[in-house]
Design a protein around this motif. Structure first.
Motif, PDB file in Angstrom:
ATOM      1  N   THR A  55      25.026  35.727  47.006  1.00  0.00           N
ATOM      2  CA  THR A  55      24.794  37.137  47.299  1.00  0.00           C
ATOM      3  C   THR A  55      25.811  38.012  46.586  1.00  0.00           C
ATOM      4  OG1 THR A  55      24.029  36.478  49.483  1.00  0.00           O
ATOM      5  CG2 THR A  55      24.526  38.813  49.166  1.00  0.00           C
ATOM      6  N   PHE A  56      25.296  38.925  45.745  1.00  0.00           N
ATOM      7  CA  PHE A  56      26.169  39.869  45.058  1.00  0.00           C
ATOM      8  C   PHE A  56      26.813  40.768  46.106  1.00  0.00           C
ATOM      9  CE2 PHE A  56      27.080  43.956  43.048  1.00  0.00           C
ATOM     10  CZ  PHE A  56      27.855  43.534  41.987  1.00  0.00           C
ATOM     11  N   GLY A  57      28.062  40.993  45.989  1.00  0.00           N
ATOM     12  CA  GLY A  57      28.807  41.787  46.965  1.00  0.00           C
ATOM     13  C   GLY A  57      29.616  40.883  47.865  1.00  0.00           C
ATOM     14  N   LEU A  58      28.938  39.881  48.433  1.00  0.00           N
ATOM     15  CA  LEU A  58      29.643  38.920  49.271  1.00  0.00           C
ATOM     16  C   LEU A  58      30.578  38.068  48.419  1.00  0.00           C
ATOM     17  CD1 LEU A  58      29.943  37.963  52.156  1.00  0.00           C
ATOM     18  CD2 LEU A  58      28.061  36.379  51.778  1.00  0.00           C
ATOM     19  N   ASP A  59      30.117  37.712  47.217  1.00  0.00           N
ATOM     20  CA  ASP A  59      30.980  36.945  46.314  1.00  0.00           C
ATOM     21  C   ASP A  59      32.176  37.771  45.849  1.00  0.00           C
ATOM     22  OD1 ASP A  59      29.393  38.627  44.794  1.00  0.00           O
ATOM     23  OD2 ASP A  59      29.005  37.174  43.206  1.00  0.00           O
ATOM     24  N   VAL A  60      31.956  39.066  45.610  1.00  0.00           N
ATOM     25  CA  VAL A  60      33.048  39.947  45.202  1.00  0.00           C
ATOM     26  C   VAL A  60      34.063  40.089  46.337  1.00  0.00           C
ATOM     27  CG1 VAL A  60      33.646  42.315  44.525  1.00  0.00           C
ATOM     28  CG2 VAL A  60      31.644  41.199  43.527  1.00  0.00           C
ATOM     29  N   ALA A  62      34.604  37.942  48.751  1.00  0.00           N
ATOM     30  CA  ALA A  62      35.299  36.657  48.909  1.00  0.00           C
ATOM     31  C   ALA A  62      36.380  36.491  47.839  1.00  0.00           C
ATOM     32  CB  ALA A  62      34.306  35.507  48.837  1.00  0.00           C
ATOM     33  N   LEU A  63      36.053  36.836  46.598  1.00  0.00           N
ATOM     34  CA  LEU A  63      37.025  36.714  45.510  1.00  0.00           C
ATOM     35  C   LEU A  63      38.201  37.665  45.734  1.00  0.00           C
ATOM     36  CD1 LEU A  63      37.749  35.317  42.873  1.00  0.00           C
ATOM     37  CD2 LEU A  63      36.472  37.087  41.660  1.00  0.00           C
ATOM     38  N   THR A  64      37.911  38.866  46.199  1.00  0.00           N
ATOM     39  CA  THR A  64      38.981  39.822  46.496  1.00  0.00           C
ATOM     40  C   THR A  64      39.895  39.283  47.583  1.00  0.00           C
ATOM     41  OG1 THR A  64      37.566  41.685  45.866  1.00  0.00           O
ATOM     42  CG2 THR A  64      39.477  42.185  47.252  1.00  0.00           C
ATOM     43  N   GLY A  65      39.297  38.743  48.644  1.00  0.00           N
ATOM     44  CA  GLY A  65      40.090  38.172  49.731  1.00  0.00           C
ATOM     45  C   GLY A  65      40.968  37.024  49.270  1.00  0.00           C
ATOM     46  N   ILE A  66      40.419  36.183  48.416  1.00  0.00           N
ATOM     47  CA  ILE A  66      41.179  35.044  47.879  1.00  0.00           C
ATOM     48  C   ILE A  66      42.364  35.538  47.051  1.00  0.00           C
ATOM     49  CG2 ILE A  66      41.040  33.211  46.127  1.00  0.00           C
ATOM     50  CD1 ILE A  66      38.191  32.650  47.292  1.00  0.00           C
ATOM     51  N   GLN A  67      42.125  36.529  46.204  1.00  0.00           N
ATOM     52  CA  GLN A  67      43.205  37.036  45.357  1.00  0.00           C
ATOM     53  C   GLN A  67      44.279  37.740  46.176  1.00  0.00           C
ATOM     54  OE1 GLN A  67      41.413  39.284  42.164  1.00  0.00           O
ATOM     55  NE2 GLN A  67      40.526  37.462  41.239  1.00  0.00           N
ATOM     56  N   VAL A  68      43.882  38.488  47.202  1.00  0.00           N
ATOM     57  CA  VAL A  68      44.870  39.160  48.059  1.00  0.00           C
ATOM     58  C   VAL A  68      45.720  38.134  48.797  1.00  0.00           C
ATOM     59  CG1 VAL A  68      45.116  40.611  50.122  1.00  0.00           C
ATOM     60  CG2 VAL A  68      43.576  41.312  48.282  1.00  0.00           C
ATOM     61  N   THR A  90      44.744  45.401  47.498  1.00  0.00           N
ATOM     62  CA  THR A  90      43.370  44.991  47.790  1.00  0.00           C
ATOM     63  C   THR A  90      42.390  45.818  46.960  1.00  0.00           C
ATOM     64  OG1 THR A  90      43.965  44.322  50.033  1.00  0.00           O
ATOM     65  CG2 THR A  90      41.638  44.752  49.609  1.00  0.00           C
ATOM     66  N   ILE A  91      42.646  47.105  46.857  1.00  0.00           N
ATOM     67  CA  ILE A  91      41.777  47.961  46.039  1.00  0.00           C
ATOM     68  C   ILE A  91      41.847  47.542  44.581  1.00  0.00           C
ATOM     69  CG2 ILE A  91      41.465  50.326  45.187  1.00  0.00           C
ATOM     70  CD1 ILE A  91      42.383  51.243  48.028  1.00  0.00           C
ATOM     71  N   THR A  92      43.052  47.286  44.089  1.00  0.00           N
ATOM     72  CA  THR A  92      43.217  46.878  42.686  1.00  0.00           C
ATOM     73  C   THR A  92      42.481  45.574  42.403  1.00  0.00           C
ATOM     74  OG1 THR A  92      45.378  47.955  42.569  1.00  0.00           O
ATOM     75  CG2 THR A  92      44.914  46.282  40.914  1.00  0.00           C
ATOM     76  N   THR A  93      42.685  44.563  43.252  1.00  0.00           N
ATOM     77  CA  THR A  93      42.007  43.283  43.005  1.00  0.00           C
ATOM     78  C   THR A  93      40.513  43.393  43.268  1.00  0.00           C
ATOM     79  OG1 THR A  93      42.535  42.498  45.232  1.00  0.00           O
ATOM     80  CG2 THR A  93      44.052  41.885  43.471  1.00  0.00           C
ATOM     81  N   GLY A  94      40.108  44.233  44.202  1.00  0.00           N
ATOM     82  CA  GLY A  94      38.681  44.433  44.474  1.00  0.00           C
ATOM     83  C   GLY A  94      37.959  45.026  43.282  1.00  0.00           C
ATOM     84  N   VAL A  95      38.582  46.018  42.654  1.00  0.00           N
ATOM     85  CA  VAL A  95      37.973  46.639  41.475  1.00  0.00           C
ATOM     86  C   VAL A  95      37.873  45.631  40.328  1.00  0.00           C
ATOM     87  CG1 VAL A  95      38.316  48.406  39.690  1.00  0.00           C
ATOM     88  CG2 VAL A  95      38.614  48.994  42.100  1.00  0.00           C
ATOM     89  N   THR A  96      38.936  44.845  40.119  1.00  0.00           N
ATOM     90  CA  THR A  96      38.874  43.851  39.034  1.00  0.00           C
ATOM     91  C   THR A  96      37.871  42.744  39.352  1.00  0.00           C
ATOM     92  OG1 THR A  96      40.804  42.677  39.920  1.00  0.00           O
ATOM     93  CG2 THR A  96      41.197  44.292  38.183  1.00  0.00           C
ATOM     94  N   SER A  97      37.735  42.379  40.632  1.00  0.00           N
ATOM     95  CA  SER A  97      36.735  41.366  41.009  1.00  0.00           C
ATOM     96  C   SER A  97      35.326  41.878  40.759  1.00  0.00           C
ATOM     97  CB  SER A  97      36.882  40.981  42.488  1.00  0.00           C
ATOM     98  OG  SER A  97      38.116  40.383  42.732  1.00  0.00           O
ATOM     99  N   LEU A  98      35.088  43.130  41.118  1.00  0.00           N
ATOM    100  CA  LEU A  98      33.775  43.732  40.880  1.00  0.00           C
ATOM    101  C   LEU A  98      33.490  43.823  39.390  1.00  0.00           C
ATOM    102  CD1 LEU A  98      31.211  45.141  41.861  1.00  0.00           C
ATOM    103  CD2 LEU A  98      32.509  47.278  41.911  1.00  0.00           C
TER     104      LEU A  98
END
Length: 196
Positions: A55-60, A62-68, A90-98
């Motif tokens: 699922t697009f969004g859920l994977d992003v 999850a990846l953000t959570g892992i990186q944080v 979290t915002i920084t890694t979330g944007v790069t994950s997306l």
């Protein structure tokens, strides 16, 4: 008399002083770097596994959570308190994950053009890119933390520029899907030679 704590996450040495107190000695930089490299490799593996989330969004997320979580663990190794800066990171890694997830769509199209195994390409490309990005984000934060600088100052553009430079240097090549070793080398190397 010196004793050593054999916990692999926190290898420290304690020393008994003449007063009979057991005082902790600080870990040296090599031990911290080795611990950080192991953390980065472990979370890169977790980042690779996020490609299995359909699922697009859920994977992003999850990846953000892992990186944080990886950044938090790295900060603990280098004894840096990042709790009050977690929202910004979290915002920084979330944007790069997306951005990485969106780039995966483009890379999937490119790699499918070069490979007869088209049905495997999308997942393999996404897995390789997710893990590679996680490893590189970890290296950026490790370099910042090990030099005593504030990790919350890292920007999205700094991460993107670092990842682009690593791709340009041939550390990851999306067109060589047959070369699994090339695309998943972040899981195989020691990581210490590729610090940002």
């Amino acid at each position: 008399m010196a004793t050593t704590d054999q916990n692999p996450e926190t290898l420290t040495t304690t020393t008994d002083n003449p007063n009979g107190e057991n005082l902790p000695a600080t870990t040296n930089d090599a031990n911290k770097d080795a611990q950080a490299d192991a953390i980065i490799k472990r979370y890169a593996l977790f980042g690779t596994a996020t490609a299995l989330i359909p699922t697009f969004g859920l994977d992003v997320a999850a990846l953000t959570g892992i990186q944080v979580k990886m950044i938090k663990d790295l900060a603990n190794v280098y004894e840096y308190d990042v709790d009050d800066q977690m929202i910004r990171m979290t915002i920084t890694t979330g944007v790069t994950s997306l951005a990485g997830r969106l780039v995966t769509g483009v890379l999937t199209s490119i790699t499918r053009a070069f490979s007869p195994l088209k049905f495997l390409i999308g997942g393999a490309t996404q897995a390789a890119l997710s893990g590679f990005m996680t490893a590189e984000v970890g290296k950026i934060y490790q370099a910042r933390l090990s030099s005593g600088q504030n990790p919350s100052d890292i920007t999205v553009s700094e991460i993107v520029n670092h990842i682009v430079s690593q791709v340009q240097e041939g550390k990851w090549n999306p067109t060589k899907v047959a070369g699994w070793r090339n695309n998943f080398s972040y899981l195989l190397d020691s990581g210490s030679s590729n610090k940002a």
